[in-house]
Enzyme design. Structure first.
Site, mmCIF file in Angstrom:
data_model
loop_
_atom_site.group_PDB
_atom_site.id
_atom_site.type_symbol
_atom_site.label_atom_id
_atom_site.label_comp_id
_atom_site.label_asym_id
_atom_site.label_seq_id
_atom_site.Cartn_x
_atom_site.Cartn_y
_atom_site.Cartn_z
ATOM 1 N N GLY A 19 -0.338 17.936 -0.305
ATOM 2 C CA GLY A 19 0.538 17.485 0.767
ATOM 3 C C GLY A 19 -0.218 16.560 1.687
ATOM 4 N N PRO A 24 -2.184 14.828 4.878
ATOM 5 C CG PRO A 24 -3.424 12.966 5.544
ATOM 6 C CD PRO A 24 -2.282 13.367 4.708
ATOM 7 N N GLY A 25 -3.385 17.102 7.360
ATOM 8 C CA GLY A 25 -3.023 17.757 8.611
ATOM 9 C C GLY A 25 -1.882 18.732 8.527
ATOM 10 N N GLY A 46 -2.050 21.628 7.024
ATOM 11 C CA GLY A 46 -2.517 23.010 7.031
ATOM 12 C C GLY A 46 -2.997 23.532 5.690
ATOM 13 C CG HIS A 62 21.333 6.676 3.062
ATOM 14 N ND1 HIS A 62 21.504 5.402 2.602
ATOM 15 C CD2 HIS A 62 20.894 7.395 1.995
ATOM 16 C CE1 HIS A 62 21.193 5.345 1.317
ATOM 17 N NE2 HIS A 62 20.806 6.553 0.923
ATOM 18 C CD GLU A 63 19.111 10.990 2.148
ATOM 19 O OE1 GLU A 63 19.650 11.636 1.215
ATOM 20 O OE2 GLU A 63 18.433 9.968 1.959
ATOM 21 C CG HIS A 94 23.418 10.074 -0.969
ATOM 22 N ND1 HIS A 94 23.874 9.208 -1.928
ATOM 23 C CD2 HIS A 94 22.263 9.534 -0.481
ATOM 24 C CE1 HIS A 94 23.028 8.177 -2.011
ATOM 25 N NE2 HIS A 94 22.056 8.347 -1.129
ATOM 26 C CG ASP A 151 20.939 5.572 -3.104
ATOM 27 O OD1 ASP A 151 20.238 6.397 -3.712
ATOM 28 O OD2 ASP A 151 21.148 5.609 -1.873
#
Ligand code: ADP
Ligand code: MG
Ligand code: ZN
Length: 635
Positions: free
Chosen positions: A209, A211-212, A214, A431-432, A435, A507
């Site tokens: 993942g 940086p920072g 955890g 936008h999401e 969908h 898309d």
């Protein structure tokens, strides 16, 4: 380099010492205790006059040291009672005879042993010191003097074998990762429970993942929870070591862990050693590859009952050598992502411990103002706020301090954190939401299982629709729904902002590809019929244009293009209909997304109760010549 550094650094003092020695040592030893020099004639006279009590001939130096009965004066110069003179080889015989004839109390014709040793030493010391400086510089260059000094001496000190005082409670807003690691903790603390059932305990876990977020913290928390030994090493440590040391260090690391099991070996920043082998100009770095190979050998070597788990962390899972991810190695991969709104709130809670704040300070508001911040960023915000408060001599951290701290963290060195501006977030939310809402309003679409507007990779957000069962084929209506769903994001932007963004490019590409396939491969266009068009076997090495050479006429090509266009236009209409018909729900959804950033299946379903469904499409009917699409009821 500034001057202060030069004068305080050890190099300066060492050089100074060398200089002093170079000047002083020869002076000290070469004429040791020999008194003033006199002419050869004067010396000979002294001997012959019987004024000498002791004489020492040094053949090598062609000189004679004399001890006199008393001091004397010659040509106005006072001489002590010890002098020396030099003689030429031609007179050596005469000198020796005179001394022998003088019948002295003490007479040697060999230099003193100790003096000889001393002068040797005086000669060597500068060289020894130069050699020492040289070695010291090499050690420094190869990184971390003290660590490398231990190389070969005491291997036990090479790794931090400390018990981190961190546990799962210190990690907030990363429930999924913590849950997975909980299991790992159980493997370590109660291995019998799993071995009894013949289960193989995983050997390696990869945390990946940005940086920072955890990752290091999580690894420490597992160790803190499980008890046992914890060995931590960073991939970048290996890289700066002497040739051949990386591999042997890996070997030692595993040996020690085995002796002290249960143990966790934590390899932070594994991408530094774990990059794909043979990559890079000139065939890559041999040293790194040897280290990586040794790591693979060790991981294969210990058996599943050894009670050792290797945890690795990386920001770049994409560059890792695939061999690392194979079964029996890091086959468990746990994503650790930037926290959402709730996660940020929890992280703020954890880090506000021990930081007195004004009573009406609302961490929820702070979480709202910090979209895209990682755990490290948030910890930093609270720390900066505490510093600012202390500087202004106040006792409690207040909103103003927090706001300024947020600005500092945003504008400061943490630019890597991707922060979306307010408008960009709104566009992404709609936008999401578009969908998702289209998927909900259509009849053949899989249910929405997750929506998020947290940036991830290059995407600003994403919506997940997952069919309930595995599917092996797809129907025409499902494909049409997929295309409408793909258009949903873009259409929402059109409706709400009347100024669509570039975010829909992907898309549009997907929708167009699907539509073209429907026409040229799946035989789903009534006008074109069930013909396969184009050679179809696309080669990954050549561009698509080159391989799908047209094996059909220009006339048919025009019809194909028109059909593709009409499918896309139809899908656009459907999405438009679904979103305008359910505009209120779209607004609610977008608002909710802006508030909490991530919605799961249940939360989405709740918002979508009462969605107006799109009527079913025209029926696809078979006829003797060709299928037809006709108005009518669909099953
Ligand atoms: P990574 O290894 O992913 O780059 P770290 O584990 O080094 O990140 O995180 C740095 C610091 O940020 C931690 O020491 C901790 O103070 C804080 N931090 C990061 N993520 C979290 C989290 N989920 N909960 C609490 N603190 C966190
Ligand atoms: Mg880290
Ligand atoms: Zn989209």
């Amino acid at each position: 380099m500034n001057f202060k550094k030069i004068f305080t650094g050890p190099l300066f003092w060492i050089l100074l010492a060398v200089l002093i020695l170079l000047v002083a040592v020869p002076a000290l030893f070469s004429s040791a205790g020999a008194g003033q020099r006199v002419d050869t004639n004067v010396g000979m006279e002294l001997i012959e006059d019987g004024q000498v009590t002791e004489a020492r001939i040094d053949d090598g130096d062609s000189r004679v040291d004399l001890t006199l009965a008393e001091s004397f004066e010659l040509d106005g110069t006072e001489y002590e009672d010890a002098v020396h003179f030099h003689f030429s080889q031609a007179r050596a015989e005469t000198v020796a005879e005179s001394i022998a004839a003088a019948d002295l109390d003490g007479y040697t014709d060999e230099p003193e042993q100790s003096n000889w040793l001393l002068s040797m030493l005086g000669f060597m010391i500068p060289f020894l010191i130069i050699a020492a400086i040289f070695i010291w510089l090499i050690l420094r260059m190869s990184g971390g003097g003290s660590r490398v000094m231990q190389f070969g001496k005491s291997k036990a000190k090479m790794f931090d074998k400390d018990m981190p005082e961190v546990n799962f409670q210190d990690v907030a807003g990363a429930e999924e990762a913590v849950e997975e690691l909980h299991e790992i903790k159980e493997f370590l603390s109660e291995p019998e429970k799993f071995q009894r059932l013949g289960a193989k305990i995983p050997k390696g876990v990869l945390l990946y993942g940005p940086p920072g977020t955890g990752k290091t913290l999580l690894a420490k928390a597992v160790a803190g929870e499980a008890g046992g030994s914890f060995y931590s090493i960073s991939g970048s440590d290996f890289v700066e070591m002497f040739v051949g040391v990386g591999a042997s260090r890996v070997r030692d690391l595993f040996k020690q862990a085995k002796e002290n099991s249960p143990a966790i070996i934590f390899v932070d920043e594994i991408d530094a050693v774990g990059r794909q082998r043979g990559a890079g100009v000139g065939g890559g770095n041999d040293e790194r590859e040897q280290t990586l190979n040794q790591l693979l050998v060790e991981m294969d070597g210990f058996d599943a009952n050894a009670n050792i788990i290797v945890i690795a962390a990386t920001n770049r899972p994409d560059v890792l050598d695939p061999a690392l991810l194979r079964p029996g190695r890091f086959d468990r991969q746990i994503p650790v992502e930037a926290p959402d709104f709730n996660g940020r709130q929890q992280i703020l809670q954890v880090h506000s411990k021990g930081k007195p704040m004004v009573p009406d300070l609302d961490l929820k508001q702070v979480a709202r103002k910090t979209p895209g911040f990682t755990g490290a960023d948030l910890a930093n915000v609270l720390n900066e706020a505490a510093l600012l408060t202390a500087r202004s001599n106040a006792d409690l951290i207040d909103d103003r301090a927090i706001d300024e701290a947020i600005d500092r963290v945003m504008a400061g060195p943490q630019k890597r954190t991707r922060l979306m501006k307010h408008h960009e977030r709104r566009v992404t939310a709609y936008h999401e939401g578009g969908h998702a809402l289209v998927a909900a309003a259509l009849n053949y679409s899989a249910p929405v299982t997750k929506i998020t507007i947290l940036p991830r990779g290059r995407a600003l957000g994403y919506t997940m629709v997952i069919p309930e069962d595995d599917k092996y084929s797809t129907t025409r209506n499902e494909l049409l729904d997929q295309i409408a769903y793909a258009m949903g994001g873009r259409v929402a932007e059109e409706i709400v902002f009347r100024d669509p963004s570039t975010g829909a490019a992907n898309d549009i590409q997907k929708a167009t590809d699907t539509a073209r396939r429907m026409v040229t491969e799946y035989g789903m266009s009534a006008r074109v019929g069930s013909v396969k068009l184009g050679s179809g076997d696309s080669s990954p090495f050549l561009g698509r244009e080159m391989t799908t050479g047209k094996d059909y006429s220009e006339d048919l090509a025009a019809i194909v293009d028109a059909e593709v266009r009409s499918i896309i236009d139809e899908a656009h209409d459907e999405a438009y209909w679904a979103l305008t018909e359910n505009r209120q729900i779209l607004d609610t959804l977008a608002e909710e997304l802006l508030r909490v950033e991530t919605l799961n299946a249940m939360e989405v379903a709740e918002i979508f109760t009462g969605v107006t469904k799109r009527p079913v499409r025209k029926v696809w009917e078979s006829s003797p010549d060709r299928p037809l699409v006709v108005e009518g009821e669909n099953a």
